[in-house]
Design a protein around this motif. Structure first.
Motif, PDB file in Angstrom:
ATOM      1  N   LEU A 485       0.865  -1.190   0.000  1.00 35.41           N
ATOM      2  CA  LEU A 485       0.000   0.000   0.000  1.00 35.41           C
ATOM      3  C   LEU A 485       0.898   1.237   0.000  1.00 35.41           C
ATOM      4  O   LEU A 485       0.784   2.124   0.842  1.00 35.41           O
ATOM      5  CB  LEU A 485      -0.925  -0.023   1.219  1.00 35.41           C
ATOM      6  N   SER A 486       1.785   1.282  -0.965  1.00 41.10           N
ATOM      7  CA  SER A 486       2.922   2.195  -0.945  1.00 41.10           C
ATOM      8  C   SER A 486       2.590   3.620  -1.353  1.00 41.10           C
ATOM      9  O   SER A 486       3.417   4.516  -1.171  1.00 41.10           O
ATOM     10  CB  SER A 486       4.020   1.649  -1.861  1.00 41.10           C
ATOM     11  N   ALA A 487       1.408   3.851  -1.921  1.00 42.94           N
ATOM     12  CA  ALA A 487       1.062   5.196  -2.391  1.00 42.94           C
ATOM     13  C   ALA A 487      -0.224   5.721  -1.769  1.00 42.94           C
ATOM     14  O   ALA A 487      -0.704   6.775  -2.157  1.00 42.94           O
ATOM     15  CB  ALA A 487       0.932   5.198  -3.916  1.00 42.94           C
ATOM     16  N   VAL A 488      -0.747   5.016  -0.789  1.00 47.61           N
ATOM     17  CA  VAL A 488      -2.055   5.382  -0.227  1.00 47.61           C
ATOM     18  C   VAL A 488      -2.003   6.710   0.514  1.00 47.61           C
ATOM     19  O   VAL A 488      -2.933   7.514   0.437  1.00 47.61           O
ATOM     20  CB  VAL A 488      -2.563   4.252   0.705  1.00 47.61           C
ATOM     21  N   GLY A 489      -0.886   6.961   1.221  1.00 50.50           N
ATOM     22  CA  GLY A 489      -0.858   8.141   2.075  1.00 50.50           C
ATOM     23  C   GLY A 489       0.372   9.001   1.912  1.00 50.50           C
ATOM     24  O   GLY A 489       0.831   9.616   2.891  1.00 50.50           O
ATOM     25  N   TYR A 611      -7.250  -6.899  -7.442  1.00 48.87           N
ATOM     26  CA  TYR A 611      -7.211  -5.779  -8.377  1.00 48.87           C
ATOM     27  C   TYR A 611      -6.783  -6.278  -9.755  1.00 48.87           C
ATOM     28  O   TYR A 611      -5.769  -6.964  -9.886  1.00 48.87           O
ATOM     29  CB  TYR A 611      -6.237  -4.697  -7.896  1.00 48.87           C
ATOM     30  N   SER A 612      -7.572  -5.928 -10.758  1.00 50.41           N
ATOM     31  CA  SER A 612      -7.248  -6.348 -12.125  1.00 50.41           C
ATOM     32  C   SER A 612      -6.477  -5.283 -12.883  1.00 50.41           C
ATOM     33  O   SER A 612      -5.862  -5.569 -13.908  1.00 50.41           O
ATOM     34  CB  SER A 612      -8.535  -6.683 -12.890  1.00 50.41           C
ATOM     35  N   GLU A 613      -6.520  -4.048 -12.374  1.00 49.42           N
ATOM     36  CA  GLU A 613      -5.801  -2.940 -12.991  1.00 49.42           C
ATOM     37  C   GLU A 613      -5.036  -2.177 -11.913  1.00 49.42           C
ATOM     38  O   GLU A 613      -5.520  -2.021 -10.792  1.00 49.42           O
ATOM     39  CB  GLU A 613      -6.778  -1.976 -13.695  1.00 49.42           C
ATOM     40  N   PRO A 614      -3.840  -1.678 -12.243  1.00 54.61           N
ATOM     41  CA  PRO A 614      -3.085  -0.898 -11.253  1.00 54.61           C
ATOM     42  C   PRO A 614      -3.818   0.373 -10.852  1.00 54.61           C
ATOM     43  O   PRO A 614      -4.479   1.011 -11.672  1.00 54.61           O
ATOM     44  CB  PRO A 614      -1.783  -0.573 -11.992  1.00 54.61           C
ATOM     45  N   ASP A 615      -3.703   0.712  -9.591  1.00 52.99           N
ATOM     46  CA  ASP A 615      -4.267   1.951  -9.065  1.00 52.99           C
ATOM     47  C   ASP A 615      -3.112   2.759  -8.491  1.00 52.99           C
ATOM     48  O   ASP A 615      -2.551   2.408  -7.442  1.00 52.99           O
ATOM     49  CB  ASP A 615      -5.298   1.644  -7.976  1.00 52.99           C
ATOM     50  N   PRO A 616      -2.722   3.864  -9.142  1.00 56.96           N
ATOM     51  CA  PRO A 616      -1.563   4.637  -8.668  1.00 56.96           C
ATOM     52  C   PRO A 616      -1.771   5.288  -7.314  1.00 56.96           C
ATOM     53  O   PRO A 616      -0.802   5.736  -6.695  1.00 56.96           O
ATOM     54  CB  PRO A 616      -1.383   5.695  -9.770  1.00 56.96           C
ATOM     55  N   LEU A 617      -3.019   5.332  -6.829  1.00 54.55           N
ATOM     56  CA  LEU A 617      -3.273   5.875  -5.505  1.00 54.55           C
ATOM     57  C   LEU A 617      -3.257   4.794  -4.427  1.00 54.55           C
ATOM     58  O   LEU A 617      -3.442   5.089  -3.243  1.00 54.55           O
ATOM     59  CB  LEU A 617      -4.610   6.619  -5.472  1.00 54.55           C
ATOM     60  N   ILE A 618      -3.034   3.549  -4.837  1.00 51.53           N
ATOM     61  CA  ILE A 618      -2.856   2.451  -3.876  1.00 51.53           C
ATOM     62  C   ILE A 618      -1.385   2.082  -3.774  1.00 51.53           C
ATOM     63  O   ILE A 618      -0.823   2.005  -2.697  1.00 51.53           O
ATOM     64  CB  ILE A 618      -3.708   1.225  -4.265  1.00 51.53           C
TER      65      ILE A 618
END
Length: 793
Positions: A485-489, A611-618
């Motif tokens: 969860l490297s980009a969540v916060g 997740y089937s697609e990357p989420d840059p905010l996750i």
């Protein structure tokens, strides 16, 4: 049925004692390895003969070359056996020649590995081990001629030198700094390197000498040697068919101008029925003299047998201090030996394996791992607590990981690392009740001033309390326990509900500890903030049927019912129970949701759906293939906490179902699906969104081993330490008639027998301590050397 073999498949089995895993074929679906380490020197060895060696740090101080390839496994330290009459040759470990062996067996044990193979009438037994308190390894070779004719053989060994950083892919650069020399009188190849390419020294980049001397020696006289890769393999040659072995000759190149290897040619002449014993010795010390002293210690077979027996005795004492006997053979094998061995040898001593070669200490990682020592040798847990406290900054933050030798590491924004220090202090106090440890003075990483371990813990807790949102939930920063969860916060807006649960657990315990320390100021602070935090969890963190996992920097929820993917996360549910931060109804609903949505054939998924697609905010979690690792796979470290939560919820059948799902022994009964070693835990098992559902990976180097050991002992068998004494609180399968445990607790060795005449899963009706009936389920600390406990459920 062979009763000496447990959990046998077409590929291997455990011996009757469960102390060895015997591999029947080198063609395992992935390399099945052993990790040997005495705390400084270490090596990996696969069932085919691949692997590498190191001293102190598997990445910064690698002795032999190896590069990760889980398909070919074609880097190692090899032996070739050549028939001088026919010119045929083979390898007793199978690799690298890959000749079909008439007989083959590889026995991985605690601190050693033994290969036994036969080609025609030549039988070879090869035993690998690392002597205690040495910086070397021994390859003990016994060759036997089972035939009626004399045999003339030549043995060649082969490996490539690294001597420093493992990052030597640019070999044409690195080879220029290695010097080799054959010493005929010492029967030894010496190797050294003029460059140590790590961040040390005060005269610029890459400008210090590697401060060690490495060696290859043999107890039988060599008639040839080779220190040049090209001369041994031949230009465009291969390790499968090296020129030197094919031609039965060595050019004898040495010096500073080659691609450095080490090979000794040893003649072996065997009369019918005769045996010959010899040993290859490989190691590295700070001087040639110390190398020579070590080499001289192991020249005779008796010396080597004595050294191997000392290794076996060390592990027998270490692993035997805490033993369990249950009706489930898989629990007995794992909890009595392999889980502890995996944790100590690979995670704490070696810090390396095949899937990951770290060499570093993870702040949260080895702290959690060190719980394995609590029932065995608490001084080792104390040592780990002090080591990690010394890698804390004065502001309470810590290094996410650091490298011994250079002492450099990553100072990250991950939000849970520093809280594992007080967590381990809590575990330590439950085992020892030694509050005096909290007064020991430890310096900070960025400041030479010392403060007590208690103050270090306070800095950790207060840093977390300071990093809290307006809604009362902790910021997740660059991740919490889940690095993915490297980009969540990253903007310090995203919140972590799991971290709120975890912080609640710690606050509750430190309310009591601060009271014992006479620290009313922090006791009041922790009482007040705990109430505020729990309120935020139960309101903001609740999504109707389960707890959300987090919020992103943009305010959107992760792990909620409205999410298309990643609707529910495991840790946010299990820790609501472990910490008691949810209401009773919330805890019940959240674990029901785990059972309904996450608990699968191979344990509970970390999240679902994947997740089937990357989420840059996750972050990178969402970039894994669906169903693998943290993205919808079973992440075994987190899965063990589900055992804890289900046991606390009074659902022993589900706690045991989790154990069975993640057990490597049970999964290993289908080795072509599971792929991983059946004797150690994997980091992950593919989930149903993967095309390879049930596939294990990232074995050995995982924090799940220590936690599974702890959960089996303390939550399924239910015998766990508390400040007040040993609690007996079973959560077992109802069909178990009895089980027992022997463990040390505060200088007393307890032998505990639990009988279950009425087929119950939990609860006890009678507790006797040395014949005296005790009310309740807590055994107060006894002040005798031994204690006999009889429990009736």
């Amino acid at each position: 049925m062979n009763t000496d073999r447990q959990f046998e498949t077409e590929l291997g089995y455990f011996n009757q004692e469960g102390t060895e895993y015997i591999i029947k074929t080198p063609r395992t679906p992935k390399p099945w390895i052993n990790v040997l380490s005495n705390g400084r020197y270490g090596l990996t060895i696969s069932g085919g003969g691949g692997g590498f060696s190191w001293l102190d740090h598997s990445e910064f101080n690698r002795i032999t070359r190896w590069h990760q390839d889980m398909v070919k496994d074609d880097w190692g330290k090899y032996i070739y056996v050549r028939d001088n009459d026919t010119g045929e040759f083979w390898s007793p470990t199978w690799l690298p020649v890959k000749t079909d062996l008439d007989e083959y067996q590889c026995r991985h044990g605690f601190g050693y590995t033994v290969f036994q193979s036969r080609v025609g009438k030549i039988q070879i037994t090869l035993t690998l081990f690392i002597p205690m308190n040495e910086q070397m390894e021994i390859w003990d070779v016994e060759i036997e001629n089972l035939g009626s004719e004399p045999r003339s053989l030549s043995l060649f060994n082969y490996f490539e030198w690294t001597l420093g950083s493992s990052n030597d892919h640019h070999r044409e650069f690195h080879k220029n700094f290695i010097e080799t020399k054959f010493d005929s009188d010492a029967n030894t190849i010496w190797a050294s390197k003029r460059l140590w390419d790590i961040a040390l020294g005060d005269r610029g980049h890459w400008n210090i000498e590697h401060p060690f001397n490495a060696f290859l020696s043999c107890t039988s006289k060599a008639t040839g040697f080779e220190c040049d890769k090209e001369a041994f393999l031949g230009q465009y040659g291969s390790v499968e068919k090296p020129d030197a072995v094919s031609s039965n000759g060595s050019q004898g190149k040495q010096g500073v101008w080659q691609d450095a290897i080490a090979s000794l040619k040893i003649p072996v002449e065997l009369a019918p029925g005769a045996k010959q014993n010899l040993a290859y010795l490989i190691g590295m010390y700070d001087s040639t003299r110390n190398c020579q002293i070590a080499i001289e210690k192991y020249q005779t077979q008796d010396q080597r047998i004595s050294a191997l027996n000392a290794v076996k005795a060390y592990w027998s004492e270490m692993l035997g201090a805490h033993q369990m006997e249950t009706p489930d053979a898989s629990i007995n094998i794992l909890a009595n030996g392999w889980l502890k061995y995996q944790t100590i040898s690979a995670r704490i001593y070696g810090r390396s394996a095949y899937y990951q070669q770290s060499g570093a200490y993870g702040f949260r990682d080895q702290l959690q791992d060190s719980q394995v020592f609590l029932p065995v040798d608490v001084s080792k847990t104390e040592k780990q607590i002090k080591l990690h406290a010394a890698h804390q900054y004065i502001d309470g933050s810590v290094l996410h990981w650091w490298h011994p030798i250079t002492e450099q590491g990553l100072h990250s924004g991950i939000a849970d690392n520093y809280l594992w220090l007080p967590f381990l202090v809590i575990s330590y106090l439950q085992e020892t009740d030694n509050i005096a440890l909290l007064q020991e003075q430890i310096p900070f990483y960025d400041d030479k001033q010392t403060e007590s371990i208690y103050e270090h813990c306070l800095k950790s807790i207060k840093r977390s309390l300071q990093r809290t949102s307006k809604r009362g939930l902790p910021f997740i920063g660059a991740g919490d326990w889940n690095d993915g969860l490297s980009a969540v916060g990253l903007e310090e807006q995203g919140e972590s509900v799991w971290l709120a649960h975890f912080l609640t657990f710690i606050l509750k315990e430190f309310i009591l500890i601060s009271g014992e320390m006479g620290d009313t100021k922090h006791q009041k602070l922790f009482q007040d903030t705990s109430l505020t935090l729990v309120n935020a969890i139960q309101t903001t963190g609740w999504d109707g049927d389960w707890f959300i996992r987090a919020t992103k920097d943009d305010g959107n929820i992760i792990g909620g019912k409205a999410c298309k993917e990643g609707k529910i996360y495991l840790n946010a549910q299990t820790w609501s129970v472990i910490s008691g931060s949810g209401t009773a109804e919330q805890q019940q609903k959240s674990m029901a949701a785990v059972n309904d949505h996450l608990l699968k054939d191979f344990g509970p998924l970390l999240l679902s759906p994947a997740y089937s697609e990357p989420d840059p905010l996750i972050g990178y979690l969402s970039r894994y293939a669906a169903g693998t690792r943290e993205n919808g796979g079973v992440y075994t470290h987190a899965a063990t906490w589900a055992i804890w939560a289900f046991a606390l919820q009074g659902q022993p059948e589900l706690a045991f179902k989790v154990y069975q799902g993640i057990s490597p022994i049970h999964n290993g009964m289908n080795p072509q699906r599971y792929l991983g070693e059946p004797y150690v835990t994997p980091g992950n098992i593919d989930g149903p969104d993967s095309d390879y559902y049930g596939r294990g990976g990232w074995t050995w180097y995982t924090g799940s081993a220590a936690w599974l050991y702890k959960m089996v002992s303390e939550r399924i068998l239910g015998i766990r330490p508390t400040r007040a004494g040993l609690v007996i609180d079973p959560a077992i399968p109802a069909e178990w008639k009895q089980y027992s445990m022997t463990r040390k607790f505060r200088e007393t060795v307890y032998t505990i027998h639990v009988s279950n005449p009425d087929k119950r899963s939990s609860g006890i009706s009678e507790l006797q301590v040395d014949g005296l009936i005790i009310q309740g389920n807590v055994i107060p600390p006894q002040h005798t050397k031994t204690c006999l406990v009889q429990v009736t459920m």
